[in-house]
Design a protein around this motif. Structure first.
Motif, PDB file in Angstrom:
ATOM      1  N   ALA A 190      -4.272   6.716  -4.320  1.00 20.65           N
ATOM      2  CA  ALA A 190      -5.246   7.225  -4.784  1.00 20.65           C
ATOM      3  C   ALA A 190      -6.102   8.003  -3.915  1.00 20.65           C
ATOM      4  CB  ALA A 190      -6.430   6.091  -5.159  1.00 20.65           C
ATOM      5  N   THR A 191      -5.950   8.358  -2.701  1.00 20.19           N
ATOM      6  CA  THR A 191      -6.870   9.181  -1.723  1.00 20.19           C
ATOM      7  C   THR A 191      -6.315  10.655  -2.028  1.00 20.19           C
ATOM      8  OG1 THR A 191      -4.993   9.067  -0.188  1.00 20.19           O
ATOM      9  CG2 THR A 191      -6.891   7.574  -0.111  1.00 20.19           C
ATOM     10  N   LYS A 215      -7.879  -7.045 -10.245  1.00 22.68           N
ATOM     11  CA  LYS A 215      -8.922  -5.908  -9.552  1.00 22.68           C
ATOM     12  C   LYS A 215      -8.439  -5.837  -8.189  1.00 22.68           C
ATOM     13  CE  LYS A 215     -13.732  -5.098  -9.938  1.00 22.68           C
ATOM     14  NZ  LYS A 215     -14.779  -5.848 -10.694  1.00 22.68           N
ATOM     15  N   GLN A 216      -8.564  -6.909  -7.290  1.00 22.60           N
ATOM     16  CA  GLN A 216      -8.210  -6.788  -5.921  1.00 22.60           C
ATOM     17  C   GLN A 216      -6.785  -6.248  -5.860  1.00 22.60           C
ATOM     18  OE1 GLN A 216      -6.274  -9.939  -4.944  1.00 22.60           O
ATOM     19  NE2 GLN A 216      -5.973  -8.884  -3.044  1.00 22.60           N
ATOM     20  N   ASP A 250     -10.622 -11.279 -11.537  1.00 23.41           N
ATOM     21  CA  ASP A 250     -10.959 -10.121 -10.394  1.00 23.41           C
ATOM     22  C   ASP A 250      -9.661 -10.260  -9.586  1.00 23.41           C
ATOM     23  OD1 ASP A 250     -13.258  -9.632 -11.060  1.00 23.41           O
ATOM     24  OD2 ASP A 250     -14.467 -10.975  -9.825  1.00 23.41           O
ATOM     25  N   HIS A 307      -0.153   3.331 -10.291  1.00 26.00           N
ATOM     26  CA  HIS A 307      -1.323   3.350  -9.488  1.00 26.00           C
ATOM     27  C   HIS A 307      -2.750   4.003 -10.010  1.00 26.00           C
ATOM     28  CE1 HIS A 307       2.510   3.799  -6.742  1.00 26.00           C
ATOM     29  NE2 HIS A 307       1.680   2.692  -5.944  1.00 26.00           N
ATOM     30  N   THR A 328      -6.761   1.608 -14.933  1.00 25.06           N
ATOM     31  CA  THR A 328      -7.805   0.609 -14.495  1.00 25.06           C
ATOM     32  C   THR A 328      -7.140  -0.885 -14.854  1.00 25.06           C
ATOM     33  OG1 THR A 328      -8.683   0.967 -16.732  1.00 25.06           O
ATOM     34  CG2 THR A 328      -9.487   2.208 -14.848  1.00 25.06           C
ATOM     35  N   LYS A 350       0.680  -1.294  -0.010  1.00 23.09           N
ATOM     36  CA  LYS A 350       0.003   0.025   0.066  1.00 23.09           C
ATOM     37  C   LYS A 350       0.913   1.162   0.007  1.00 23.09           C
ATOM     38  CE  LYS A 350      -3.984  -2.271   2.404  1.00 23.09           C
ATOM     39  NZ  LYS A 350      -4.746  -1.994   3.469  1.00 23.09           N
ATOM     40  N   SER A 357      -2.954   0.817  -4.798  1.00 24.80           N
ATOM     41  CA  SER A 357      -3.236   2.051  -4.997  1.00 24.80           C
ATOM     42  C   SER A 357      -3.937   2.803  -3.642  1.00 24.80           C
ATOM     43  CB  SER A 357      -3.868   2.283  -6.307  1.00 24.80           C
ATOM     44  OG  SER A 357      -5.267   1.521  -6.207  1.00 24.80           O
ATOM     45  N   GLU A 358      -4.300   1.823  -2.864  1.00 23.78           N
ATOM     46  CA  GLU A 358      -5.227   2.423  -1.702  1.00 23.78           C
ATOM     47  C   GLU A 358      -4.967   4.001  -1.291  1.00 23.78           C
ATOM     48  OE1 GLU A 358      -6.448  -0.589   1.389  1.00 23.78           O
ATOM     49  OE2 GLU A 358      -5.901   1.085   2.802  1.00 23.78           O
ATOM     50  N   SER A 393      -6.509  -2.520  -6.161  1.00 24.07           N
ATOM     51  CA  SER A 393      -7.136  -1.573  -5.146  1.00 24.07           C
ATOM     52  C   SER A 393      -6.113  -1.527  -3.841  1.00 24.07           C
ATOM     53  CB  SER A 393      -8.388  -2.184  -4.809  1.00 24.07           C
ATOM     54  OG  SER A 393      -8.573  -3.181  -4.080  1.00 24.07           O
ATOM     55  N   THR A 394      -5.567  -2.791  -3.685  1.00 26.40           N
ATOM     56  CA  THR A 394      -4.601  -2.637  -2.425  1.00 26.40           C
ATOM     57  C   THR A 394      -3.373  -1.714  -2.938  1.00 26.40           C
ATOM     58  OG1 THR A 394      -5.073  -5.087  -1.917  1.00 26.40           O
ATOM     59  CG2 THR A 394      -3.265  -3.985  -1.086  1.00 26.40           C
TER      60      THR A 394
END
Lengths: 321, 268
Positions: free
Chosen positions: B261-262, B250-251, B247, B79, B82, A67, B257-258, B254-255
């Motif tokens: 991406a904020t 995808k998972q 998938d 990051h 898609t 992360k 870039s968690e 998302s980890t």
């Protein structure tokens, strides 16, 4: 010792005196040298706890490895956790040599960890829910570790002193990596600053606890005093904590962060920091395996040990080709 | 060739190739980092985490080359794309086993060894070819990567051969993993839809030539450890080079870039 008299012919008392003379003269004890049983046991206790703490310590940061919020940070935190694992391995090798005459191996260390007999550092039982925590861990937990490990660089046990030399050199990089994360967040958005302050609030008491209680009275445990006598360590827990305050409190304040203790101040008269002490009964609970993440992290280790049993068996088997 | 002398069609093909190689390393490095603290012994934890770190560094090198070609900042490349914009092979994104890296991971070491070894062999073949790439910055990156790759390949080869020739249980588990990886490994061995342009510009050798090198190697290795050669490596779940993914990717993304991406605009 008189030249010509075999060391083995000396009485136990003479051996002990010879041993104390050596460490008092600043000589290093090596694995095959004679040492009192108590000294050996103190070293095993200290070094296996230190080694396993390095290994368990990789787990709270593990969450933040994928992360980490940039390629640069990903690479840096990957390097750091790899170092920690390497420290654990180095220290377990030192502990294994000390345990060998007792007929014990690394397997026993792992079993003692799983059963809760072998404890690991209080900080690694705690939650690390945000990237701010990853920064605080690298900056302040590693910073605290540098202070407590540096005092043992001149430890009377040669292999431990040598391992620590390398470990401390790497820990300096970790603290710099942590400081760089902290600076980026402190200079960033209001959300980032808040994330940082929240992480500091979460970690402050754990950092007080990191160095252990002030004296034997609080825990009924005199391992620290014994280790000073054996010249394994040179300073008390409180000496180290004060050193930590002196080094880091001004830095924390200069970033505009607040320490979650409104009584904290430097007393000019005693030249000591006055602060709110930690709740030591809570500390005891945490290191006994009842911290917020104790069982989850132990479970990761236990599970992998069990899942990989077939691999250990395969490695032990004779090669077919 | 340099950035300035590339023709538009060549540039587009080069970008495709760089995404493929960068994404392969990026995603497999991530799967490796999930193993941290869970490897069969502490020495392996040290070695494996070092390999994962190297591979993240290799992904970074490829992403920097893309940045130089005008694809945007490397961090955004890593990051903010898609899943359908990723070009890694599907087998490299697959989860390590049931559970997650933080909760109840039931990871399969045989799968880790087989996937990493198969990939390391291919990566070596790819790098050998890239050393002579017509795009000089890529040839230079390949030479840098090779110094580390040498040890990765050796590492996984030792594991593979040892586990393939030890206890019955290990052999059984390893063969199951070989069968599993074989079903999709064809996806690693392809250069995707831009294949013809990539090869025409001499960025890398023909995929058929590189594939042959890989299959020749595995005919020999499997014979050496007493296992049967399963025939042509397949691509049962589709071609990741076309942006087809599961998938699991995808998972993973998302980890990965968690936090970034904020707020991609701020410094971290």
């Amino acid at each position: 010792m008189t030249v010509g008299v075999s060391f083995n012919q000396l009485s136990e008392e003479e051996k002990m005196q010879h041993f104390l003379d050596r460490i008092n003269a600043g000589e290093k004890i090596e694995p095959d040298d004679w040492m009192p049983e108590d000294y050996r046991l103190q070293l095993i206790r200290l070094i296996s706890m230190h080694g396993i703490s390095e290994i368990m310590g990789a787990l709270p940061e593990k969450e933040w490895v994928p992360k980490a919020p940039s390629l640069h940070r990903k690479l840096a935190i990957m390097a750091k956790v790899q170092d920690e694992m390497g420290h654990g391995q180095l220290l377990l090798r030192v502990a294994e040599d000390l345990m060998a005459p007792l007929g014990k191996t690394r397997h026993d260390i792992m079993e003692d960890l799983f059963s809760g007999k072998l404890k690991f550092h209080n900080v690694f039982h705690m939650d690390a829910p945000t990237w701010g925590d990853a920064g605080i861990i690298a900056w302040l937990v590693d910073g605290a570790a540098i202070i407590s490990q540096s005092m043992m660089l001149d430890s009377s046990y040669g292999p431990y002193a040598r391992a620590l030399k390398r470990i401390c050199a790497e820990e300096v990089f970790h603290a710099q990596h942590g400081e760089s994360i902290i600076l980026a967040m402190a200079e960033g958005s209001p959300e980032q600053r808040q994330m940082l302050q929240d992480a500091l609030n979460r970690w402050w008491e754990s950092l007080i606890m990191f160095f252990g209680p002030k004296s034997a009275k609080e825990t009924g445990n005199s391992n620290a005093d014994k280790n000073i006598m054996y010249k394994i360590r040179t300073k008390t827990n409180e000496d180290l904590r004060q050193e930590f305050f002196t080094k880091y409190i001004p830095r924390i304040w200069s970033l505009g962060l607040t320490i979650p203790d409104d009584t904290i101040r430097f007393d000019e008269e005693t030249q000591m920091w006055i602060y709110k002490d930690a709740d030591w009964s809570k500390f005891k609970q945490i290191v006994s395996g009842n911290g917020p993440q104790s069982q989850n992290r132990l479970d990761l280790r236990r599970r992998s040990y069990k899942n990989n049993e077939w691999v250990r068996e395969a490695l032990a088997a004779k090669k077919a080709i | 060739m340099t950035q300035e002398t590339l023709k538009p069609q060549e540039k587009a093909a080069l970008i495709e190739l760089l995404y493929q190689m960068g994404d392969d390393d990026f995603i497999l490095s991530f799967r490796g980092s999930e193993w941290l603290g869970l490897a069969p012994h502490i020495e392996e934890d040290v070695a494996f985490s070092s390999i994962s770190q190297d591979m993240m560094g290799h992904a970074n090198l490829y992403y920097r080359l893309l940045e130089d070609l005008g694809e945007g900042e490397a961090d955004r490349i890593a990051h903010l794309r898609t899943p359908d914009q990723f070009r890694n092979a599907i087998i490299l994104e697959e989860v390590n086993g049931p559970g997650t890296y933080l909760k109840e991971p039931e990871y399969d070491w045989a799968f880790a060894v087989v996937r990493n070894y198969f990939y390391a062999v291919h990566k070596q073949i790819r790098l050998d070819s890239l050393r002579h790439s017509s795009y000089e910055p890529l040839a230079e990156a390949a030479r840098k990567i090779m110094t580390e790759q040498y040890y990765h390949l050796m590492h996984w080869e030792v594991w593979f051969k040892q586990l393939m020739t030890s206890t019955d249980e290990a052999i059984g588990r390893m063969n199951a993993a070989v069968e599993k990886v074989w079903r999709d490994f064809g996806g690693v061995l392809t250069l995707g839809p831009s294949y013809a342009d990539i090869v025409k510009a001499n960025f890398i050798d023909d995929e058929a030539v590189m594939k042959k090198r890989w299959t020749n190697k595995f005919e020999a290795v499997l014979k050496e450890v007493g296992a049967a050669y399963p025939g042509e490596p397949r691509m049962e779940r589709g071609n990741g080079r076309n942006g087809v993914h599961t998938d699991d990717l995808k998972q993973a993304l998302s980890t990965l870039s968690e936090v970034y991406a904020t707020n991609p605009a701020t410094g971290w």
